[in-house]
Scaffold this motif. Structure first.
Motif, mmCIF file in Angstrom:
data_model
loop_
_atom_site.group_PDB
_atom_site.id
_atom_site.type_symbol
_atom_site.label_atom_id
_atom_site.label_comp_id
_atom_site.label_asym_id
_atom_site.label_seq_id
_atom_site.Cartn_x
_atom_site.Cartn_y
_atom_site.Cartn_z
ATOM 1 N N ASP A 56 -17.318 28.875 14.189
ATOM 2 C CA ASP A 56 -15.861 28.999 14.037
ATOM 3 C C ASP A 56 -15.395 28.806 12.597
ATOM 4 N N CYS A 57 -16.312 28.847 11.640
ATOM 5 C CA CYS A 57 -15.912 28.769 10.233
ATOM 6 C C CYS A 57 -15.377 30.120 9.742
ATOM 7 N N ARG A 58 -15.519 31.146 10.531
ATOM 8 C CA ARG A 58 -15.047 32.490 10.179
ATOM 9 C C ARG A 58 -13.732 32.780 10.895
ATOM 10 N N PRO A 59 -12.962 33.744 10.395
ATOM 11 C CA PRO A 59 -11.667 34.044 11.029
ATOM 12 C C PRO A 59 -11.789 34.663 12.419
ATOM 13 N N ASN A 109 -2.071 35.889 11.728
ATOM 14 C CA ASN A 109 -0.730 35.318 11.547
ATOM 15 C C ASN A 109 -0.462 34.143 12.488
ATOM 16 N N GLY A 110 -1.504 33.351 12.795
ATOM 17 C CA GLY A 110 -1.341 32.183 13.647
ATOM 18 C C GLY A 110 -1.224 32.481 15.130
#
Length: 101
Positions: free
Chosen positions: A48-51, A72-73
């Motif tokens: 989960d270190c990637r977008p 955008n969240g």
């Protein structure tokens, strides 16, 4: 800091990392996630270190790949088509090697 597209993992990462896409990569048809069953088993996942995080899932005797992102969240969950383990396991390998997106 490590380039998020590099093959190098951070020391504190626990999951797998998806390689950069290679030329002529295959396209995965991503569909909106639809609840089809009460239980889904996550068999494998990316860090989960990637977008974008990917999960190899199984439910009802079939497998699929789940793609989770937060543009955008906003949480966006999509899934590949459901198919047999052999088909989806092959697709999972292609995704991890950068041969499919």
């Amino acid at each position: 800091m490590v380039d998020p597209q590099s093959r190098e993992a951070r020391v504190d990462c626990v999951g797998k990392h998806v390689y950069q896409v290679v030329g002529g990569y295959g396209s995965i048809d991503w569909l909106p996630a639809v609840p089809r069953t009460e239980r889904v088993k996550v068999r494998d996942y990316t860090c989960d270190c990637r977008p974008i995080v990917y999960e190899l899932c199984q439910a009802g005797g079939l497998r699929f790949i789940r793609r989770i992102s937060r543009p955008n969240g906003r949480l966006v969950v999509e899934e590949s088509r459901w198919s047999t383990a052999a088909v989806i396991d092959t697709l999972w390998g292609e995704l991890l090697r950068g041969e499919a997106r």
